[in-house]
Each structure stands twice: as C-alpha cells, then as structure tokens.
Write an enzyme that holds these catalytic residues in place. Structure first.
Site, PDB file in Angstrom:
ATOM      1  N   ASP A   1       0.808  -1.219   0.000  1.00 42.83           N
ATOM      2  CA  ASP A   1       0.000   0.000   0.000  1.00 42.83           C
ATOM      3  C   ASP A   1       0.842   1.271   0.000  1.00 42.83           C
ATOM      4  OD1 ASP A   1       0.900  -0.486   2.604  1.00 42.83           O
ATOM      5  OD2 ASP A   1      -1.090  -0.965   3.360  1.00 42.83           O
TER       6      ASP A   1
ATOM      7  N   ASN B   1      -7.442  -2.916  14.419  1.00 43.58           N
ATOM      8  CA  ASN B   1      -8.840  -3.204  14.067  1.00 43.58           C
ATOM      9  C   ASN B   1      -8.959  -4.418  13.136  1.00 43.58           C
ATOM     10  OD1 ASN B   1      -7.931  -2.272  11.603  1.00 43.58           O
ATOM     11  ND2 ASN B   1      -9.314  -0.532  11.468  1.00 43.58           N
TER      12      ASN B   1
ATOM     13  N   HIS C   1      -7.256  -4.881  10.266  1.00 45.75           N
ATOM     14  CA  HIS C   1      -7.020  -4.666   8.839  1.00 45.75           C
ATOM     15  C   HIS C   1      -5.739  -5.369   8.372  1.00 45.75           C
ATOM     16  CE1 HIS C   1      -4.772  -0.573   9.525  1.00 45.75           C
ATOM     17  NE2 HIS C   1      -3.899  -1.531   9.405  1.00 45.75           N
TER      18      HIS C   1
ATOM     19  N   GLU D   1      -9.749  -2.029   5.396  1.00 50.92           N
ATOM     20  CA  GLU D   1     -10.370  -1.786   6.692  1.00 50.92           C
ATOM     21  C   GLU D   1     -11.574  -2.721   6.870  1.00 50.92           C
ATOM     22  OE1 GLU D   1      -8.726  -0.136   8.694  1.00 50.92           O
ATOM     23  OE2 GLU D   1      -8.169   1.887   8.063  1.00 50.92           O
TER      24      GLU D   1
END
Ligand code: F6R
Length: 246
Positions: A68, A135, A137, A142
């Site tokens: 990314d 979280n 990801h 996400e």
C-alpha cells in the site's frame, strides 16, 4: 492452513520471519516478495540487510510488491511508503530499483489501481509479509472490505489514523486520510503468507484473526481460508488467544 508461532519478544519474531525469507530467497533467487510497511516488519528488514552485508545473500533477481501507499503524500515525503521502504530495506540491499513495486498514488488513481492489479496478476507473490491493524485490517483493507477486493483506494478508519499519528508528530491532522492498497483477493493469491504482530495493542486483532468467525468485519480472519499462513506473535500479541475475547 494457519500455523501460529508464539515467541518471547519482537527480536524473536523478526528472526523467525527472517528465516522464512532467507529460505525462500536461497531456494528461489528470483522470488517475488510481497512487503509491508509499519513498525512490525522493521526488525525483519534489519536482519535481511545484516545478512546481505555479512553473508552476501543477493536480492538482485528478487522482485517486490508492496501492499500500500498513502494518497496525498508525494513519494519524496519521509513518511510515504516509498520513502519508508527505501530507508528501512531497499537502500541496504542490492535489489535493482526496477524490481521494486509500490502502488503509486500519483496521477490518475483508477489507472494506478488497474496497472497494479495487472502486475499482480502477472507476478504471483511467493511470500507475502503482513502486519495487522489493531482493528484487524491487512494492507489498508479496513473492516467491511469485500474479500473479493483487488487494488483500490480506501478511506482510512479513524482508529488507523490514530494508530499512525505516531509517524506524524502525534498530530492526527497530518496523517493522510486515504490510501491505495492491494485488495484482499490480491493478498490471498500469494503462495505463502507470513503475518507478524507484537504488543498488547494487537492482542484482540490476533484473537479475532486466528479464532474468530471468518467475516469481512475482521479482514485478517480471511487468512483462515488460505492454504499456507504463518502467524508469528510475541507473548503480548498472543495474550488473548485461547481465552474469551476481552
Ligand atoms: C502496512 C500495512 C498495514 C500495517 C498495519 C500494522 O503496509 O499494510 O496493514 O501492517 O497497520 O502496522 P504496524 O506494524 O505499524 O503496527
């Protein structure tokens, strides 16, 4: 199949991950590596550089694809993932610049996503390194991202922006709000996946990844469906495994 390796500390995580990479590159000098940024793989990258310097392990034929890149930071910005990867890994290896691939967030983003997907279709990743967000990801996919997703532009969650503020003078207003990321199906196409995670902040995400239901609400839970995944965690990140979710 998912294998969980629990070790004592961050140094041991890095060492175990390094052994996997070294084996891959030794057996297949033109291996395709999928790479991650963030704090988690930095120790691994230091060991790769040390081994290259001391033992001459060569990356001349290796090709890399990063997960990314932020949208809105020029690649020269010190916190762009382009800069991060050069500073923390590529500058210390003999990998040719043309073998390095990082999603570009410059120009037309739709075209950049399509070009990255084409490149990933043509270059199957032998080993993909992953970190995990608090979280759940993976990459910047996400919670709620489709398991069928390919490279796309994402809006970062507030929790991700808060987690990453440490790289931006602890000022959340300086953290980019969007990124371009490989999708979950790109990640799942890798032949082997190594996920590294350390610290208490990752304990719930690791528990949900390893033991929770496979759900798009926890992107990393998809890894339970991959044939060859190694999760390397320290005691703190493993502290919620085999217990009720806290
Ligand atoms: C980085 C990436 C992210 C990180 C995750 C954990 O390329 O794709 O998913 O792996 O946010 O980050 P750290 O390792 O900084 O805790």
């Amino acid at each position: 199949m998912m294998k969980v390796i629990r070790v004592n500390d961050y140094q041991e995580i890095s060492q175990k991950a390094f052994e996997e990479i070294k084996k891959t590159v030794t057996e297949k000098p033109d291996a395709v590596l999928g790479l991650a940024t963030g704090s988690s793989p930095v120790g691994l990258y230091q060991l790769m550089i040390k081994d290259h310097e001391e033992n001459g392990t060569s990356y001349r034929q290796v090709r890399t694809y990063n997960l990314d890149e932020y949208v809105g930071l020029p690649k020269e910005h010190p916190e762009s993932y382009y800069s991060f990867m050069h500073r923390n890994l590529f500058d210390g290896l003999d990998i040719p610049e043309e073998n390095i691939h990082i999603p570009s967030s410059e120009g037309d983003l739709k075209e950049q996503c399509e070009a990255y997907n084409r490149a990933l279709d043509e270059n199957v990743i032998d080993v993909q390194i992953l970190g995990i967000g608090s979280n759940g990801h993976i990459g910047f996919n996400e919670p709620g991202t489709s398991f069928d997703s390919v490279t796309h532009v994402v809006d970062l969650n507030l929790s991700t922006i808060q987690d990453n503020a440490r790289f931006f003078d602890n000022d959340i207003t300086k953290v980019p709000v969007q990124a371009i990321t490989m999708g979950i199906s790109n990640v799942m196409a890798a032949k082997k996946i190594i996920l590294v995670a350390n610290g208490e902040n990752k304990a719930n995400a690791i528990q949900a990844c390893v033991m929770g239901p496979v759900t798009e609400n926890v992107p990393a839970s998809v890894l339970q469906e991959h044939p060859d995944v190694v999760i390397i965690v320290d005691k703190a990140a493993a502290s919620s495994l085999y217990k009720e979710k806290r």
